[in-house]
Write a protein that holds these residues in place. Sequence first.
Motif: not given
Length: 135
Positions: A27-53
């Motif tokens: 058995g297990f319990t599943a709950i809807k939650v809101m959150g976020r993880g660690r921020l990405v600090e690599d500027l190239s990944i951020i720029a790539e994600r921004r462009k893709t999104l």
Amino acid sequence: MKEIIAVIRMNKVSATKKALVEVGVAGFTAIKVMGRGRLVEDLSIIAERRKTLLALSKEDDPKTEKMVVQFLDGTRLFPRRLFTILAHDEDVAKIVDTIIQVNRTDNKVGDGKIFVLPVIDAIRVRTGETGDSAV
């Protein structure tokens, strides 16, 4: 006895439930939650994600731009599912490995977190059983 807490992407809930049942999780319990993880600090990944999104939007929309910025600067929370599982010590590795296999993606970020905590005792309300027999 351990408590396994897993925070996963919403689109992985069904596959995770199925996999947990297949490895014998009682058995297990599943709950809807809101959150976020660690921020990405690599500027190239951020720029790539921004462009893709932004490319996913149909036109230059200020709302979309704002959401993308909030996603990348850490001010936006995201819907996630939190699973709580009580497990016997000998089953923890199998359960954790299963959660990892089902939820790992090639996105490099956002696949979730798993926490394993000790449990002092458990009590089954219906019967009053305690300890491992209550799990």
